[in-house]
Design an enzyme around this catalytic site. Structure first.
Site, PDB file in Angstrom:
ATOM      1  N   HIS A   1      -2.604   3.127  -3.217  1.00 14.69           N
ATOM      2  CA  HIS A   1      -3.625   2.490  -2.702  1.00 14.69           C
ATOM      3  C   HIS A   1      -4.520   1.880  -3.898  1.00 14.69           C
ATOM      4  O   HIS A   1      -5.120   0.726  -3.433  1.00 14.69           O
ATOM      5  CB  HIS A   1      -4.843   3.563  -2.131  1.00 14.69           C
ATOM      6  CG  HIS A   1      -4.176   4.050  -0.716  1.00 14.69           C
ATOM      7  ND1 HIS A   1      -4.441   3.310   0.411  1.00 14.69           N
ATOM      8  CD2 HIS A   1      -3.211   5.126  -0.515  1.00 14.69           C
ATOM      9  CE1 HIS A   1      -3.876   3.954   1.190  1.00 14.69           C
ATOM     10  NE2 HIS A   1      -3.128   5.189   0.756  1.00 14.69           N
TER      11      HIS A   1
ATOM     12  N   ASP B   1      -5.662  -1.956  -3.205  1.00 15.51           N
ATOM     13  CA  ASP B   1      -7.212  -2.277  -3.386  1.00 15.51           C
ATOM     14  C   ASP B   1      -7.075  -3.432  -4.243  1.00 15.51           C
ATOM     15  O   ASP B   1      -7.937  -4.470  -3.740  1.00 15.51           O
ATOM     16  CB  ASP B   1      -8.021  -1.155  -3.824  1.00 15.51           C
ATOM     17  CG  ASP B   1      -8.114   0.010  -2.895  1.00 15.51           C
ATOM     18  OD1 ASP B   1      -7.789  -0.307  -1.763  1.00 15.51           O
ATOM     19  OD2 ASP B   1      -8.889   1.225  -3.271  1.00 15.51           O
TER      20      ASP B   1
ATOM     21  N   ASN C   1       0.884  -1.207  -0.040  1.00 12.95           N
ATOM     22  CA  ASN C   1      -0.013   0.129   0.029  1.00 12.95           C
ATOM     23  C   ASN C   1       0.878   1.169  -0.081  1.00 12.95           C
ATOM     24  O   ASN C   1       0.563   2.146  -0.710  1.00 12.95           O
ATOM     25  CB  ASN C   1      -1.106   0.013   1.135  1.00 12.95           C
ATOM     26  CG  ASN C   1      -2.333   0.327   0.930  1.00 12.95           C
ATOM     27  OD1 ASN C   1      -2.795   0.510  -0.011  1.00 12.95           O
ATOM     28  ND2 ASN C   1      -3.010   0.603   1.744  1.00 12.95           N
TER      29      ASN C   1
ATOM     30  N   ASP D   1      -6.630  -4.977   6.154  1.00  9.82           N
ATOM     31  CA  ASP D   1      -6.152  -6.190   5.708  1.00  9.82           C
ATOM     32  C   ASP D   1      -6.551  -7.238   6.378  1.00  9.82           C
ATOM     33  O   ASP D   1      -6.066  -8.456   6.368  1.00  9.82           O
ATOM     34  CB  ASP D   1      -4.680  -6.230   5.457  1.00  9.82           C
ATOM     35  CG  ASP D   1      -3.890  -5.835   6.606  1.00  9.82           C
ATOM     36  OD1 ASP D   1      -4.651  -5.745   7.605  1.00  9.82           O
ATOM     37  OD2 ASP D   1      -2.609  -5.986   6.479  1.00  9.82           O
TER      38      ASP D   1
END
Ligand code: C2E
Ligand code: CA
Ligand code: CA
Length: 669
Positions: free
Chosen positions: A281, A285, A276, A315
């Site tokens: 991001h 994702d 990340n 997560d």
């Protein structure tokens, strides 16, 4: 009147005699009608029999016996048929067909009864003749009333009976009968008016009920959708945390009732944070979605247990395993999930190196409530993350004992007197070239009056959990600086900071004040910060580190290699030293992987022009290897164990003497 208008009027008139086509209205008519029909036939038959009775012996038998018997039989059959229709599920077409048949059947039936009445009439005396008139009037009104819900049929009956009726009795010239005929006409007219009003209201009611039902269905659909969304994780489209806890609670209740086992699992991805942080991001994702998809696939294919799977947030994912699972089943499930998560991810970037740790807890062995079961699974996960990364841990009695002692440590730490119960010991840090002590790392010790010596590995995390770490760090720093002040000017002090010290908004300020007040120059200080602490809140950690650096303090990244931060952190922080974790040193001479790791880490330090400190050196052989690999500084039991402050002067004196002796020998040589 124009032809079109006439045509329209005729069509409208014809519509009055036809069954409507609106399926909802039809259905409502059919329902209401099937309830009235026995009443209709009862009126018809009882009236008919009463008239037939009067005419027995006066009129021919076929009129008084046979016709009424046949009519009664037909009426009984129809009543029976209608009674059987109740509760049957019918199609719209079926209902339409039946109502149409009934509608048109009123024509021959009405005409038949009328003809029969007129046929009887000539045989009667004036009383009996009046009875026929009365019979027909009452019956037609009764029929209109009973056919209220099927307006077309009611109108057909009215026309078929009343028109001949009025003409017939008017034609008799008999004033009483003429009066009855007019009377009947008026009442029928009134009844038809009532019928129109009632039928319109009925149709409106059906229509409004229909729209109400449609509205209800729309509301229901909306609330179903809301429910679905409220229980769905928007990123992965997996069930979310709320759904997970609802599922857990119902599975738990079920297991309690059936006296069966049920398990909770919590999955945490290892190595997700750096993905990340480094790739952004959107890549993070995609990895989460893909990992979630793979785990879901494992859960769906798992047998013979049923596994509910949800994303808990970040997560972290949750599992509820129903169907009496055993430890072996949980281990099997954990292994399959682990295998899938580890497979490469199709990203435009490099290999992600993702794995996952899983904690399980099993009811009834480990807990008596769903919440407690979840807590146990959480602890198993915590244990896996700390000691068995990338593996599956099932909550056991050993972990339970650990939790209990954790609780005890937390309770006692809350009331501990830091001044008297806490102490510092100091472990020398050695220059690998000349084995001379260049500084000391301060390590905390807690002697609890109840528990005796408690390891910092236990009480530091406990202090972090209960929010006591910052006062504790401050108390220790005051003492460490006081000790360092008594040492020679060139001897450095290394001091450990926790994540909370560097990641809370004003955590670093009190420490800066303490340093300023201590009279020890910041240039002699090194702050040790673990990789995990840095990843906790990178931006804030960066600010704290910058503040310490600005004072002149050194920064060491501790336990390097064990955490999951990436090399980019190393590049983005103003580090002075990297401390390679002792786990790599323990088997450096036996395990080529450890050897390789240390070699590449020392290479990394060279590239970045920072020093490298290797901890946990316990043997001469290790020392030799590390020296060959070019490590700058060393620390470990081979040189010295952590010692009380009071022993430092002696240690330094011996160190000095050894160094002088070595220097002397060199000079002689
Ligand atoms: P650390 O910072 O990695 O500290 C090094 C640990 O390795 C110390 O354990 C030390 O006694 C031990 N050690 C040193 N040489 C050897 C060796 O040759 N072999 C072996 N097996 N071990 C060696 P200790 O004192 O139990 O501390 C454990 C951890 O607790 C520390 O790991 C540090 O993370 C934390 N800690 C200790 N004192 C403090 C403190 O004042 N503040 C904070 N925040 N954490 C502290
Ligand atoms: Ca340390
Ligand atoms: Ca360390």
């Amino acid at each position: 009147m124009p032809a079109v208008d006439l045509k329209d009027s005729c069509a409208a008139l014809m519509r009055l005699f036809r069954v409507p086509r609106d399926p909802d209205l039809l259905r409502a008519q059919f329902d209401a009608f099937s309830k009235q029909i026995p009443l209709l036939y009862f009126i018809l038959i009882s009236n008919t029999l009463a008239v037939a009775y009067t005419y027995v012996n006066v009129a021919p038998d076929w009129l008084t016996m046979i016709v009424p018997s046949v009519l009664t039989l037909l009426a009984a059959l129809r009543t029976f048929w209608w009674l059987r229709q109740r509760g049957l599920v019918r199609s719209d077409a079926d209902i339409l067909r039946n109502l149409r048949a009934t509608n048109w059947m009123t024509l021959p039936i009405g005409a038949g009864f009328t003809a029969w009445s007129f046929a009887l009439y000539p045989y009667g005396d004036p009383f009996a003749k009046s009875q026929v008139a009365f019979y027909m009037a009452v019956t037609v009104i009764g029929c209109i009333f009973s056919l209220m819900h099927l307006r077309s049929a009611a109108l057909i009956v009215t026309l078929v009976v009343d028109v001949p009726y009025v003409l017939f009795f008017w034609a008799t010239g008999e004033p009483t009968l003429k009066a009855i005929a007019v009377n009947n006409l008026l009442v029928s007219g009134a009844m038809v008016t009532v019928l129109f009003i009632y039928y319109r209201d009925f149709a409106d009611l059906v229509a409004s009920r229909k729209s109400l039902l449609a509205q209800q269905a729309a509301t229901q659909a909306l609330s179903d959708e809301n429910f679905r969304l409220a229980n769905l994780d928007s990123l992965t489209e997996l069930p979310n945390r709320r759904r997970f806890f609802a599922e857990l609670s119902s599975a738990f209740n079920n297991a309690e009732i059936r006296r069966a086992r049920v398990a909770v699992g919590i999955i945490d991805l290892d190595g997700f944070k750096p993905i990340n942080d480094n790739y952004g991001h959107s890549v993070g994702d995609r990895v989460l979605i893909e990992a979630g998809r793979r785990i879901r696939e494992v859960c769906e294919g798992f047998w013979p247990q049923r596994v509910e799977f949800a994303r808990l947030g970040g997560d972290e994912f949750g599992l509820v395993v129903c169907g009496d699972p055993e430890d072996a089943d949980l281990a099997r499930l954990g292994e399959r999930i682990g295998e899938q998560v580890k497979l490469p991810y199709q990203l435009d970037t490099a290999h992600t190196g993702l794995s996952c740790s899983i904690g399980f807890a099993l009811y009834p062995r480990s807990a008596t409530t769903a919440e407690a079961l979840y807590e146990c699974a959480d602890y198993s996960l915590y244990h896996a993350k700390r000691h068995l990364r990338g593996r599956t841990v099932i909550f056991s009695s050993e972990l339970e004992a650990e939790i209990r002692s954790r609780g005890v440590i937390e309770t006692l730490l809350r009331t501990a007197d830091f001044d008297t119960e806490l102490e510092l010991v100091f472990q020398p840090i050695i220059d690998s070239m000349n084995e001379h002590t260049v500084g000391f790392e301060a390590l905390a010790r807690w002697q609890s009056p109840r528990l005796g010596w408690v390891s910092p590995a236990d009480f530091i995390p406990a202090a972090e959990r209960i929010g006591l770490i910052r006062p504790l760090t401050q108390a220790l720093l005051v003492r460490a600086l006081a000790a360092a002040k008594t040492w020679p000017d060139h001897t450095r002090l290394s001091f450990n900071l926790s994540a909370h010290d560097i990641c809370s908004p004003d955590g670093i300020l009190p420490l800066i004040t303490i340093i300023e007040k201590s009279g020890v120059t910041p240039r002699r200080l090194d702050f040790e910060i673990t990789e995990t602490a840095v990843t906790f809140d990178f931006a804030r950690a960066q600010q704290s580190i910058a503040a310490l650096k600005a004072m002149g303090c050194g920064i060491s990244l501790d336990d390097f290699g064990t955490g999951y931060s990436s090399l980019s952190h190393v590049h983005r922080l103003p580090l002075d030293k990297l401390k390679i974790d002792r786990s790599f040193v323990a088997d450096i001479n036996e395990n080529p992987v450890s050897h390789k790791i240390i070699k590449s880490l020392t290479g990394l330090c060279d590239d970045m022009e920072i020093s490298c400190v290797v901890e946990g050196v316990e043997t001469r052989a290790q020392l030799d290897t590390l020296r060959r690999l070019g490590c700058d500084f060393l620390q470990g039991y081979y040189f010295a164990k952590p010692m009380p402050g009071a022993a430092i002067a002696d240690h330094l004196a011996r160190d000095r003497a050894r160094l002088d002796a070595a220097q002397g020998a060199k000079d002689v040589a």
